[in-house]
Design an enzyme around this catalytic site. Structure first.
Site, PDB file in Angstrom:
ATOM      1  N   THR A   1       5.198   7.508  -5.784  1.00  0.00           N
ATOM      2  CA  THR A   1       4.753   8.866  -5.448  1.00  0.00           C
ATOM      3  C   THR A   1       5.966   9.742  -5.168  1.00  0.00           C
ATOM      4  OG1 THR A   1       2.880   7.809  -4.378  1.00  0.00           O
ATOM      5  CG2 THR A   1       3.202  10.167  -3.960  1.00  0.00           C
TER       6      THR A   1
ATOM      7  N   GLY B   1      10.780   4.314   5.761  1.00  0.00           N
ATOM      8  CA  GLY B   1       9.606   3.786   5.067  1.00  0.00           C
ATOM      9  C   GLY B   1       9.717   2.276   4.905  1.00  0.00           C
TER      10      GLY B   1
ATOM     11  N   ASP C   1       8.407   0.447   2.772  1.00  0.00           N
ATOM     12  CA  ASP C   1       8.590   0.072   1.359  1.00  0.00           C
ATOM     13  C   ASP C   1      10.056   0.184   0.949  1.00  0.00           C
ATOM     14  OD1 ASP C   1       8.489   2.870   1.548  1.00  0.00           O
ATOM     15  OD2 ASP C   1       7.349   3.125  -0.306  1.00  0.00           O
ATOM     16  N   ARG C   2      10.751   1.189   1.469  1.00  0.00           N
ATOM     17  CA  ARG C   2      12.184   1.337   1.152  1.00  0.00           C
ATOM     18  C   ARG C   2      12.959   0.143   1.708  1.00  0.00           C
ATOM     19  NH1 ARG C   2      13.924   6.942   3.562  1.00  0.00           N
ATOM     20  NH2 ARG C   2      15.897   6.437   2.535  1.00  0.00           N
TER      21      ARG C   2
ATOM     22  N   TYR D   1      19.440   4.634  10.268  1.00  0.00           N
ATOM     23  CA  TYR D   1      18.593   5.603  10.963  1.00  0.00           C
ATOM     24  C   TYR D   1      18.750   5.399  12.478  1.00  0.00           C
ATOM     25  CZ  TYR D   1      15.475   7.286   7.124  1.00  0.00           C
ATOM     26  OH  TYR D   1      14.923   7.872   6.007  1.00  0.00           O
TER      27      TYR D   1
ATOM     28  N   ALA E   1       0.856  -1.191   0.000  1.00  0.00           N
ATOM     29  CA  ALA E   1       0.000   0.000   0.000  1.00  0.00           C
ATOM     30  C   ALA E   1       0.889   1.237   0.000  1.00  0.00           C
ATOM     31  CB  ALA E   1      -0.938  -0.026   1.202  1.00  0.00           C
TER      32      ALA E   1
HETATM   33  N1  LIG Z   1      -1.696   0.230 -13.904  1.00  0.00           N
HETATM   34  C1  LIG Z   1      -1.372   1.453 -13.481  1.00  0.00           C
HETATM   35  N2  LIG Z   1      -2.328   2.308 -13.125  1.00  0.00           N
HETATM   36  C2  LIG Z   1      -2.009   3.549 -12.684  1.00  0.00           C
HETATM   37  N3  LIG Z   1      -0.751   4.005 -12.559  1.00  0.00           N
HETATM   38  C3  LIG Z   1       0.248   3.193 -12.889  1.00  0.00           C
HETATM   39  C4  LIG Z   1      -0.014   1.881 -13.351  1.00  0.00           C
HETATM   40  N4  LIG Z   1       1.168   1.308 -13.579  1.00  0.00           N
HETATM   41  C5  LIG Z   1       2.116   2.219 -13.296  1.00  0.00           C
HETATM   42  N5  LIG Z   1       1.565   3.375 -12.900  1.00  0.00           N
HETATM   43  C6  LIG Z   1       2.353   4.546 -12.498  1.00  0.00           C
HETATM   44  O1  LIG Z   1       2.789   4.222 -11.203  1.00  0.00           O
HETATM   45  C7  LIG Z   1       2.840   5.389 -10.412  1.00  0.00           C
HETATM   46  C8  LIG Z   1       2.691   5.005  -8.950  1.00  0.00           C
HETATM   47  O2  LIG Z   1       3.776   4.141  -8.634  1.00  0.00           O
HETATM   48  P1  LIG Z   1       3.727   3.240  -7.347  1.00  0.00           P
HETATM   49  O3  LIG Z   1       5.056   2.582  -7.239  1.00  0.00           O
HETATM   50  O4  LIG Z   1       2.525   2.363  -7.340  1.00  0.00           O
HETATM   51  O5  LIG Z   1       3.565   4.378  -6.242  1.00  0.00           O
HETATM   52  P2  LIG Z   1       3.243   4.274  -4.691  1.00  0.00           P
HETATM   53  O6  LIG Z   1       3.940   3.026  -4.183  1.00  0.00           O
HETATM   54  O7  LIG Z   1       3.805   5.520  -4.129  1.00  0.00           O
HETATM   55  O8  LIG Z   1       1.753   4.188  -4.532  1.00  0.00           O
HETATM   56  C9  LIG Z   1       1.752   6.284 -10.941  1.00  0.00           C
HETATM   57  O9  LIG Z   1       2.141   7.616 -10.797  1.00  0.00           O
HETATM   58  C10 LIG Z   1       1.639   5.883 -12.408  1.00  0.00           C
HETATM   59  O10 LIG Z   1       2.349   6.816 -13.226  1.00  0.00           O
HETATM   60  C1  LIG Z   2       9.374   8.069   1.138  1.00  0.00           C
HETATM   61  C2  LIG Z   2       8.014   7.398   1.030  1.00  0.00           C
HETATM   62  C3  LIG Z   2       6.929   8.474   1.086  1.00  0.00           C
HETATM   63  C4  LIG Z   2       7.932   6.679  -0.319  1.00  0.00           C
HETATM   64  O1  LIG Z   2       6.633   6.170  -0.478  1.00  0.00           O
HETATM   65  P1  LIG Z   2       5.956   5.868  -1.893  1.00  0.00           P
HETATM   66  O2  LIG Z   2       6.472   6.839  -2.892  1.00  0.00           O
HETATM   67  O3  LIG Z   2       6.368   4.460  -2.259  1.00  0.00           O
HETATM   68  O4  LIG Z   2       4.497   5.948  -1.685  1.00  0.00           O
HETATM   69  C5  LIG Z   2       7.816   6.324   2.150  1.00  0.00           C
HETATM   70  O5  LIG Z   2       8.862   5.416   2.121  1.00  0.00           O
HETATM   71  C6  LIG Z   2       7.716   6.953   3.521  1.00  0.00           C
HETATM   72  O6  LIG Z   2       6.682   7.407   3.932  1.00  0.00           O
HETATM   73  N1  LIG Z   2       8.857   6.982   4.255  1.00  0.00           N
HETATM   74  C7  LIG Z   2       8.924   7.479   5.600  1.00  0.00           C
HETATM   75  C8  LIG Z   2      10.084   8.424   5.772  1.00  0.00           C
HETATM   76  C9  LIG Z   2      11.441   7.806   5.513  1.00  0.00           C
HETATM   77  O7  LIG Z   2      11.563   6.795   4.794  1.00  0.00           O
HETATM   78  O8  LIG Z   2      12.416   8.351   6.053  1.00  0.00           O
HETATM   79  K   LIG Z   3       6.510   2.104  -3.436  1.00  0.00           K
END
Ligand SMILES: Nc1ncnc2c1ncn2[C@@H]1O[C@H](COP(=O)(O)OP(=O)(O)O)[C@@H](O)[C@H]1O
Ligand SMILES: CC(C)(COP(=O)(O)O)[C@@H](O)C(=O)NCCC(=O)O
Ligand SMILES: [K+]
Length: 244
Positions: free
Chosen positions: A125, A100, A102-103, A93, A8
């Site tokens: 994002t 994060g 995800d990182r 850290y 997410a």
């Molecule tokens: N199937 C898809 N639908 C919408 N956006 C997509 C899709 N595949 C790739 N993208 C791109 O992926 C980006 C979001 O990347 P993502 O790694 O999912 O972000 P986050 O982890 O921050 O939610 C969007 O800005 C869009 O440009």
């Molecule tokens: C930097 C991020 C916003 C990236 O998130 P994403 O672009 O994958 O949605 C996420 O890893 C986050 O909220 N990090 C917390 C702050 C940090 O990593 O220091």
């Molecule tokens: K991500």
């Protein structure tokens, strides 16, 4: 054993159903679409049958958490931050819980594929660029607005930098010749330049790119694009029984 992995992020919720590391099904939904669904509808997006569910979330996502809890009960593990006592990852850290999740998972996932020191770039994002030594020390990283967010920031915070409908965004790195062209070219060039500059400073590190907007970046930089690094990291936690 089948495991449903859910990533997410801030823009999109992505999922994969895996059985012994093999991807059996996958999908994704934007947060904006998810927000318009009832809890029951949201629950039906994901496969009903799985032995375990692991969610990595960089947002609170209270209603998603509730609906998954209602569907999967005790099978659900919700990761809001890195697991504190993972034996094969050394945090830099002072407050590892602030990194994060995800990182952290993208780095663990990249380690499943490479033994070299790594630069892990995640183009979502935000664009994050993390360095990890061959012996799994997190050497620090960089966070900047991602492709969409950087463009939106300009459109939202100025009066005359506007997303004119009759202008086209460009993924080329050539100078733009209208507003949308200048913004898109500028942001694309900025993303590639950041990662390239990190590469120049760490020439021994292997670059790997992930994230929804990572394909362009990887193509531009001539490195491998691995869209599943966060899932690979989650899968490695399951396989190693490192979940809390
Ligand atoms: N199937 C898809 N639908 C919408 N956006 C997509 C899709 N595949 C790739 N993208 C791109 O992926 C980006 C979001 O990347 P993502 O790694 O999912 O972000 P986050 O982890 O921050 O939610 C969007 O800005 C869009 O440009
Ligand atoms: C930097 C991020 C916003 C990236 O998130 P994403 O672009 O994958 O949605 C996420 O890893 C986050 O909220 N990090 C917390 C702050 C940090 O990593 O220091
Ligand atoms: K991500």
């Amino acid at each position: 054993m089948s495991v449903l992995l859910i990533d997410a992020g801030n823009s999109r919720v992505k999922w994969q159903l895996r059985q012994a590391g093999i991807i059996e099904a996958q999908g994704g939904v934007a947060h904006t679409d998810l927000a318009q669904m009832s809890d029951a509808e949201a629950g039906r997006i994901f496969p009903a049958h799985c032995d375990r569910v692991v969610v990595a979330s960089v947002r609170d996502n209270d209603s998603l958490h509730q609906s998954l809890n209602a569907h999967y009960g005790a099978r659900l593990r919700w990761l809001a931050q890195p697991v504190s006592d993972h034996p094969a990852f050394i945090h830099c850290y002072a407050e590892p819980g602030r990194l994060g999740v995800d990182r952290w998972l993208a780095m663990l996932g990249a380690r499943c594929h490479y033994s070299a020191p790594l630069i892990v770039a995640d183009a979502g994002t935000a664009l994050t660029v993390d360095l990890m030594s061959a012996d799994n020390h997190h050497e620090g990283g960089f966070i900047v607005p991602g492709l969409q967010l950087a463009q939106q920031a300009l459109f939202n915070s100025t009066q005359r930098v506007r997303p004119y409908n009759d202008e086209r965004a460009s993924q080329q790195l050539l100078p733009g010749q209208d507003t949308v062209g200048c913004v898109s070219s500028g942001v694309y060039r900025q993303q590639a330049a950041l990662v390239r500059s990190v590469q120049q400073d760490y020439p021994q590190h292997v670059l790997v790119v992930t994230g929804g907007d990572g394909l362009w970046l990887a193509t531009q930089l001539g490195c491998e694009y691995r869209p599943d690094l966060v899932f690979d990291g989650m899968d490695s936690l399951c396989a190693g029984s490192f979940l809390p």
